[in-house]
Design an enzyme around this catalytic site. Structure first.
Site, PDB file in Angstrom:
ATOM      1  N   ASP A 533      13.400  -8.325   6.768  1.00 24.81           N
ATOM      2  CA  ASP A 533      14.431  -8.133   7.775  1.00 24.81           C
ATOM      3  C   ASP A 533      15.780  -8.008   7.085  1.00 24.81           C
ATOM      4  O   ASP A 533      15.930  -8.356   5.915  1.00 24.81           O
ATOM      5  CB  ASP A 533      14.423  -9.303   8.774  1.00 24.81           C
ATOM      6  CG  ASP A 533      14.563 -10.643   8.073  1.00 24.81           C
ATOM      7  OD1 ASP A 533      15.655 -10.924   7.549  1.00 24.81           O
ATOM      8  OD2 ASP A 533      13.571 -11.408   8.031  1.00 24.81           O
ATOM      9  N   GLU A 613      -5.404   5.448 -18.662  1.00 28.31           N
ATOM     10  CA  GLU A 613      -4.500   4.812 -17.687  1.00 28.31           C
ATOM     11  C   GLU A 613      -3.174   4.433 -18.346  1.00 28.31           C
ATOM     12  O   GLU A 613      -2.107   4.583 -17.755  1.00 28.31           O
ATOM     13  CB  GLU A 613      -5.168   3.567 -17.085  1.00 28.31           C
ATOM     14  CG  GLU A 613      -6.225   3.908 -16.053  1.00 28.31           C
ATOM     15  CD  GLU A 613      -7.011   2.687 -15.580  1.00 28.31           C
ATOM     16  OE1 GLU A 613      -7.589   2.773 -14.490  1.00 28.31           O
ATOM     17  OE2 GLU A 613      -7.055   1.666 -16.300  1.00 28.31           O
TER      18      GLU A 613
END
Ligand code: DGJ
Length: 732
Positions: A533, A613
């Site tokens: 928020d 990777e």
């Protein structure tokens, strides 16, 4: 000054919007206009007055039966005024009923932005914003209401908050105080909101408002995974690129309440504020109650522009961390790599790989303290488990620093495990109703953050760990909802204050932490994005967006989050496959592109990565470092919606001056004999000539007009969940 006042008409002007209110001849503060920028005409001429059945008249209207608060647009409607719609204030002034009526008293303006004691609020220099404070007073009692308006001309943001002041000699009891109301003279609007669940936060939903009340709330003591305290009201025809829309974001990390009501006269009202479900507040003589701030924005150019108002406004004037303008560290977090099963050697192995890949930071997650080898015990015992680490925290951090990496640490300071020394010594510090069995969440209880002794303990532990080693980042977690809460120190009749006092306690600790360690990078977290928020952004410039690290589900979550929050606040990591939350397998490249939509980092055991990777990771790290300015400060565009386009999701970052742009594309489905897929860029200079690269390969030169109007063809995906990155830059 952006505030114009004439004959008690208050017009707030931003670059592209106008907000107006008027204290009328009765002294009621009417809301008269909010929308596309216009002049300072007194827009109250648009209010239609009529004698309407069953719409009562305030006494001050005398014989005028056309004057009723039951239909008049208002700035801060109160209970007991004959307005039967959703309202902002329920105050018992001493008669046992919620009955007050607020009339205009006076106003003042000043350059700069008001602040709110103990609460997060947007800030500004004297040049960046102006404040209007309107004082209203109950018609009989010495009870005052200060309505605060912060006007950010450049961001098209208007903030609001209210302060209730008791100047009587009696107690005033509050049972509902919301932050703001927005009245509109029409119906037919859509509400866009963001619902969800743990590991599936902020799913965007767009619904038509109907005659009646639509409400969203969190009663969980946090802003929550389930609903987000940010909503948008939009005209039916509003799209990403066109149309009117209004945003309302509550800067508050506790429960909230939003209601949208379409009334009998086809008018729409939105109210927003803190959760009032169990709320009461005893306001003693001489005391004031301050509401959280609500930030409104208006766009007549669609949802993308509305998001830019919030992205720029929050980035510029809410996030105050010293990190806000710096590239955020690319970190590796050990949670999904090891969970609780680690020791110093394992961590150093990950750190070594991180240093080789040129990452910036190692974050040690849950399990480094007390007795904490699973999530049943240890919370509250913030003492380093040196046996588990095999050394002191300082020794570990020094070694990590020695590899050229910063060090970050996880905390969950608001919690207490029953199986902890803290609980054994202070059972009364847990918020448990005396004599009753507590509701547990993840096997833990919530500390009573309303108590000074608890806050003192939490601060002392945090600060002493911080002082013991070179910790440059904290991940502040919170892994359950507040339930059946009780504070041993609050009298029975004041238990309704507990949830708000809890949030004030939390903010007090965060404030002190940051005052003491101004260069600390704080990352918010609540089981992923359960406390994502705008209030939290004031303290933490980035928030762990979700515990769901699957690149495909993250597309929805990050899409929803992007409407109201800057992407630089969206914490996102590359994790291992099969994904730990849903078992899905996606290409490593795709996971990187998805994480680059946000802060970017890793959450896997780097020491177990394949050479291929690692090669890919090097590439990703290089790209992020090279493009972070675009990602952190560029204009973000949602090019497609993952909720509508089932084939691929695309998003774009464009430099504010249109010199360069980056487009991320992730394919979400595959087809035999596929149809052509294309996207259009946004935010470029039409007459500019742009060099394009697709996945680093030169891919031609196009005008901005061509890229924005004609668009580009996307490469055909060659595997499940394939992805690509497209970069364009103005020719030198
Ligand atoms: C929930 C967080 O969202 C995770 O990232 C991790 O920190 C765990 N808590 C640790 O308990």
């Amino acid at each position: 000054m952006a505030i114009r006042i004439k004959d008690n008409v208050f017009t707030l002007q931003t670059k592209n919007s106008t907000y107006q209110m008027k204290a009328d001849d009765k002294g009621i503060l009417l809301h008269t206009y909010y929308g596309k920028k216009t002049d300072e005409t007194d827009y109250s001429y648009m209010i239609s007055m009529a004698d309407r059945g069953f719409s009562g008249n305030i006494y001050e209207a005398r014989e005028d039966r056309t004057y009723s608060l039951d239909f008049l647009p208002q700035e801060f409607p109160v209970c007991g005024s004959g307005d039967y719609r959703v309202d902002c204030l329920h105050a018992d002034l001493g008669e046992g009923v919620n009955d007050c009526l607020m009339f205009f008293d006076s106003y003042r303006t000043y350059p700069g932005k008001y602040s709110l004691e103990g609460l997060p609020a947007m800030f500004a220099s004297q040049e960046e914003a102006d404040t209007l404070e309107i004082l209203l007073k109950d018609n009989q009692e010495e009870v005052y209401l200060h309505l605060l308006y912060g006007v950010y001309e450049n961001y098209d943001i208007i903030t609001r908050a209210a302060v209730i002041e008791n100047r009587t000699d009696r107690e005033v009891r509050l049972s509902r105080v919301l932050s703001a109301c927005l009245d509109m003279d029409h119906d037919g609007m859509d509400l866009i909101h963001f619902y969800g669940r743990h590991a599936g936060e902020r799913e965007m939903e767009r619904i038509s408002l109907f005659h009646g009340i639509t409400e969203l709330r969190s009663t969980r003591g946090t802003s929550s995974h389930q609903h987000n305290p940010f909503v948008i009201l939009a005209d039916k025809n509003t799209t990403e690129e066109e149309g009117n829309c209004y945003g309302c974001s509550l800067l508050y990390s506790g429960g909230f309440h939003m209601q949208a009501e379409v009334d009998q006269f086809h008018q729409t009202r939105l109210v927003m504020g803190m959760d009032d479900s169990d709320f009461t507040w005893s306001l003693l003589p001489g005391e004031s109650f301050v509401t959280p701030e609500a930030a409104f924005a208006f766009s007549s150019q669609g949802l993308a522009r509305l998001s830019h108002c919030y992205h720029d406004g929050f980035q510029g004037s809410l996030i105050r961390s010293s990190w806000k303008n710096k590239r955020r560290p690319i970190l590796v977090n050990n949670w999904e790599a090891t969970y609780f099963d680690f020791n110093g050697d394992k961590l150093l192995k990950i750190a070594k790989e991180a240093a080789e890949l040129e990452l910036d930071m190692l974050v040690l997650d849950d399990g480094w303290f007390g007795k904490r080898d699973n999530d049943d015990s240890g919370l509250g015992d913030w003492f380093v488990n040196e046996k588990k680490l095999g050394c002191s925290l300082k020794e570990l951090v020094d070694q990590v620093n020695g590899m050229g990496l910063m060090f970050g640490l996880w905390f969950e300071p608001e919690m207490i495990s029953e199986d902890s020394d803290l609980y054994r010594n202070h059972p009364e510090w847990a918020m448990v109703v005396p004599g009753r069995k507590p509701i547990k969440g993840r096997a833990q209880l919530v500390l009573d953050m309303t108590r000074k002794d608890v806050l003192d303990y939490v601060k002392e532990r945090l600060f002493s760990i911080m002082d013991s080693a070179n910790i440059q980042y904290i991940k502040w977690d919170m892994n359950r909802s507040v339930a059946a809460a009780y504070s041993a120190l609050l009298p029975r009749e004041r238990q309704g204050e507990l949830r708000h006092r809890y949030v004030l306690g939390l903010y007090e600790v965060l404030e002190e932490l940051l005052q003491r360690y101004p260069d600390l990078l704080l990352e918010g977290c609540s089981g992923g994005g359960g406390r994502f928020d705008a209030g939290m952004l004031y303290y933490a410039p980035q928030i762990w967006c979700s515990d769901n690290t699957d690149a495909i589900e993250r597309l929805n979550i990050q899409y929803g989050t992007s409407f109201g929050y800057p992407m630089s606040s969206v914490s996102a990591h590359v994790s291992v496959c099969p994904n730990h939350q849903n078992g899905r397998v996606t290409p490593f490249k795709t996971r990187g592109i998805c994480a680059m939509q946000g802060t970017f980092g890793y959450e896997l055991d780097l020491s177990r990565m394949t050479e291929a990777e690692k090669e890919e990771a090097r590439e990703q790290i290089h790209t992020f470092k090279e493009r972070y300015r675009l990602f952190q400060f560029g204009d973000y565009y949602r090019i497609t919606s993952p909720l509508e386009n089932r084939d691929f999701t695309a998003w774009e970052y464009a430099d504010k001056d249109g010199t360069e742009a980056y487009l991320g594309v992730i394919y979400t489905d595959l087809h035999g004999n596929p149809a052509a897929q294309s996207v259009k860029f946004r935010g470029l200079l039409p007459e500019g000539r742009y060099q394009m690269w697709k996945d680093k390969e030169p891919a031609g030169i196009y005008t901005g007009a061509a890229l924005m109007n004609g668009g580009i063809l996307l490469p055909v995906p060659v595997e499940n969940y394939d992805s690509c990155q497209i970069y364009v830059r103005l020719e030198e």
